[in-house]
Design a protein around this motif. Structure first.
Motif, PDB file in Angstrom:
ATOM      1  N   LEU A   1       0.802  -1.145   0.175  1.00 53.07           N
ATOM      2  CA  LEU A   1       0.053  -0.063   0.006  1.00 53.07           C
ATOM      3  C   LEU A   1       0.988   1.174   0.044  1.00 53.07           C
ATOM      4  CD1 LEU A   1      -3.042  -0.501   2.405  1.00 53.07           C
ATOM      5  CD2 LEU A   1      -3.015  -0.401  -0.138  1.00 53.07           C
ATOM      6  N   ALA A   2       1.886   1.144   0.571  1.00 53.29           N
ATOM      7  CA  ALA A   2       2.756   2.253   0.756  1.00 53.29           C
ATOM      8  C   ALA A   2       3.429   2.495  -0.810  1.00 53.29           C
ATOM      9  CB  ALA A   2       3.887   2.174   1.972  1.00 53.29           C
ATOM     10  N   ALA A   3       4.022   1.683  -1.204  1.00 54.21           N
ATOM     11  CA  ALA A   3       4.890   1.564  -2.181  1.00 54.21           C
ATOM     12  C   ALA A   3       4.266   1.343  -3.887  1.00 54.21           C
ATOM     13  CB  ALA A   3       6.012   0.695  -2.267  1.00 54.21           C
ATOM     14  N   ARG A   4       3.209   0.664  -3.705  1.00 51.85           N
ATOM     15  CA  ARG A   4       2.684   0.348  -4.892  1.00 51.85           C
ATOM     16  C   ARG A   4       1.032   0.655  -5.017  1.00 51.85           C
ATOM     17  NH1 ARG A   4       5.370  -2.066  -8.448  1.00 51.85           N
ATOM     18  NH2 ARG A   4       4.352  -0.881 -10.020  1.00 51.85           N
ATOM     19  N   ALA A   5       0.730   1.618  -4.429  1.00 50.77           N
ATOM     20  CA  ALA A   5      -0.734   1.859  -4.441  1.00 50.77           C
ATOM     21  C   ALA A   5      -1.338   2.273  -5.727  1.00 50.77           C
ATOM     22  CB  ALA A   5      -1.294   2.885  -3.361  1.00 50.77           C
ATOM     23  N   ASP A   6      -0.453   2.648  -6.666  1.00 54.01           N
ATOM     24  CA  ASP A   6      -0.672   3.017  -8.047  1.00 54.01           C
ATOM     25  C   ASP A   6      -1.403   1.845  -8.885  1.00 54.01           C
ATOM     26  OD1 ASP A   6       2.306   2.021  -7.611  1.00 54.01           O
ATOM     27  OD2 ASP A   6       2.231   2.165  -9.980  1.00 54.01           O
ATOM     28  N   LEU A   7      -0.781   0.436  -8.367  1.00 49.71           N
ATOM     29  CA  LEU A   7      -1.644  -0.407  -9.255  1.00 49.71           C
ATOM     30  C   LEU A   7      -3.149  -0.610  -8.737  1.00 49.71           C
ATOM     31  CD1 LEU A   7       1.574  -2.990  -8.960  1.00 49.71           C
ATOM     32  CD2 LEU A   7       0.956  -1.531 -10.889  1.00 49.71           C
TER      33      LEU A   7
ATOM     34  N   LEU B   1       0.744  -7.034  -8.394  1.00 51.15           N
ATOM     35  CA  LEU B   1      -0.442  -7.111  -7.958  1.00 51.15           C
ATOM     36  C   LEU B   1      -1.059  -8.287  -7.516  1.00 51.15           C
ATOM     37  CD1 LEU B   1      -2.932  -5.178  -7.581  1.00 51.15           C
ATOM     38  CD2 LEU B   1      -3.544  -5.628 -10.022  1.00 51.15           C
ATOM     39  N   LEU B   2      -0.899  -9.295  -8.173  1.00 49.31           N
ATOM     40  CA  LEU B   2      -1.443 -10.586  -8.213  1.00 49.31           C
ATOM     41  C   LEU B   2      -0.759 -11.122  -6.738  1.00 49.31           C
ATOM     42  CD1 LEU B   2      -1.024 -12.208 -11.601  1.00 49.31           C
ATOM     43  CD2 LEU B   2      -3.166 -11.247 -10.495  1.00 49.31           C
ATOM     44  N   HIS B   3       0.494 -10.803  -6.360  1.00 45.99           N
ATOM     45  CA  HIS B   3       1.044 -11.356  -5.272  1.00 45.99           C
ATOM     46  C   HIS B   3       0.594 -10.753  -4.230  1.00 45.99           C
ATOM     47  CE1 HIS B   3       4.623 -11.943  -2.248  1.00 45.99           C
ATOM     48  NE2 HIS B   3       4.140 -13.139  -2.513  1.00 45.99           N
ATOM     49  N   PHE B   4       0.081  -9.340  -4.237  1.00 48.03           N
ATOM     50  CA  PHE B   4      -0.546  -8.519  -2.888  1.00 48.03           C
ATOM     51  C   PHE B   4      -2.153  -9.150  -2.805  1.00 48.03           C
ATOM     52  CE2 PHE B   4      -3.737  -5.183  -2.506  1.00 48.03           C
ATOM     53  CZ  PHE B   4      -3.579  -5.048  -1.102  1.00 48.03           C
ATOM     54  N   TYR B   5      -2.746  -9.425  -3.925  1.00 49.58           N
ATOM     55  CA  TYR B   5      -3.965 -10.107  -3.803  1.00 49.58           C
ATOM     56  C   TYR B   5      -3.747 -11.576  -3.196  1.00 49.58           C
ATOM     57  CZ  TYR B   5      -6.179  -6.942  -7.401  1.00 49.58           C
ATOM     58  OH  TYR B   5      -6.788  -5.899  -7.892  1.00 49.58           O
TER      59      TYR B   5
END
Length: 336
Positions: A194-200, A284-288
């Motif tokens: 969330l801090a680094a890749r919220a752009d995705l 993004l998939l790894h985050f999900y």
């Protein structure tokens, strides 16, 4: 006022049913009673209240039964038949759709062969690549046609912040016997993203990729048929169905990994990507995947808050399994 236990007893008796099944198998879940009666299934919602649902009134249970039947027509046609009333007749006896007072509502379904559910087929090592390809075809068509959720980028980002906060509150509660190192590692991945890749996540909302999805896409909800169907679309809170299709697919991939078959997830994600014509970033998939694993860990361990939890030894073990999966390698979810 009718005692719910009396209705359960009525539904547990084969003699109660007009089609006279030889036996009735009774299955209790966290939110429902399910009665397997011959070639039909009758599902009764418990009179419960949680932060995300309220089934305490007869009217709320009726409405949710109607929603369940309607919502499941798209992915499971021919399975969810109708809503049935349990009535108390002037004699005091219960009946189905009688002329007396309506005291409970049920979902009537056609019974499926449980051995063809994906989770059971996985355990028997009977899943073929063609089965997953058919699933991709069904889901791809569904996600292409289901309504898009109209919401602002900030609303979507706040939804994620709130969701992760709720999961973190549960996983870090000292009431639960969870290993702090694994919890911190998994939560660190979520909050770091969330801090680094919220752009995705922002891009998914900007591109209108958020849909009214299934809401609970687990292996036990996929019936391999033929024909292949997906059952148990979530009905009690539409917001819990808001999802990126690849979030739901990553969840199902996670569940298949947990059952010990790692080839299904990549094939599912690649097949869905082909049918939807896009390749979301691996990060993004790894985050999900990480979020879904943490959510399942939190939902598992929350069972211990029940006054009399069923199988209390199961939930800490299951939560730890999900925490281990939360930090698994990114390569298992890459659809490229």
């Amino acid at each position: 006022m009718v005692d719910g236990a009396d209705v359960v007893a009525f539904l547990s008796d084969p003699a109660s049913y007009p089609h006279r099944p030889p036996e009735v198998e009774v299955v209790e879940t966290h939110m429902s009673w399910v009665f397997l009666a011959g070639d039909r299934v009758f599902k009764m919602k418990k009179a419960l209240r949680f932060p995300f649902l309220d089934f305490t009134t007869l009217e709320s249970r009726r409405l949710n039964c109607e929603r369940e039947v309607a919502l499941n027509q798209r992915l499971a046609p021919g399975i969810y038949e109708r809503v049935v009333a349990v009535t108390r007749e002037p004699s005091g006896a219960f009946a189905f759709d009688g002329t007396g007072e309506r005291v409970e509502w049920l979902v009537l379904m056609r019974r499926l062969d449980r051995n063809r559910l994906l989770d059971r087929a996985i355990l028997r090592r009977e899943v073929a690549a063609a089965d997953i390809d058919q699933l991709c075809e069904l889901l791809g068509t569904f996600y292409a046609e289901t309504p898009r959720v109209e919401l602002s980028v900030e609303t979507w980002l706040q939804w994620w912040r709130d969701s992760i906060d709720r999961v973190e509150t549960t996983l870090t509660d000292s009431f639960f016997p969870l290993p702090r190192r694994e919890v911190d590692s998994a939560l660190g991945l979520l909050n770091g993203f969330l801090a680094a890749r919220a752009d995705l996540l922002r891009a998914r909302a900007e591109q209108r990729r958020i849909v009214d999805g299934h809401g609970d896409l687990r292996a036990e909800h996929v019936h391999l048929g033929p024909p292949l169907r997906v059952v148990d679309r979530l009905e009690f809170d539409a917001r819990l169905r808001w999802a990126d299709p690849f979030d739901e697919a990553a969840f199902l991939a996670l569940e298949c990994d947990r059952l010990g078959v790692v080839w299904i997830g990549p094939r599912l994600l690649r097949g869905l990507a082909d049918r939807l014509g896009e390749r979301p970033p691996a990060a993004l998939l790894h985050f999900y995947r990480c979020y879904r694993a943490c959510l399942r860990a939190a939902l598992s361990i929350e069972h211990l808050r029940d006054p009399e939890p069923r199988t209390p030894e199961r939930w800490p073990r299951q939560a730890r399994e999900y925490l281990d999966l939360a930090t698994a390698g990114v390569e298992s979810v890459d659809p490229a």
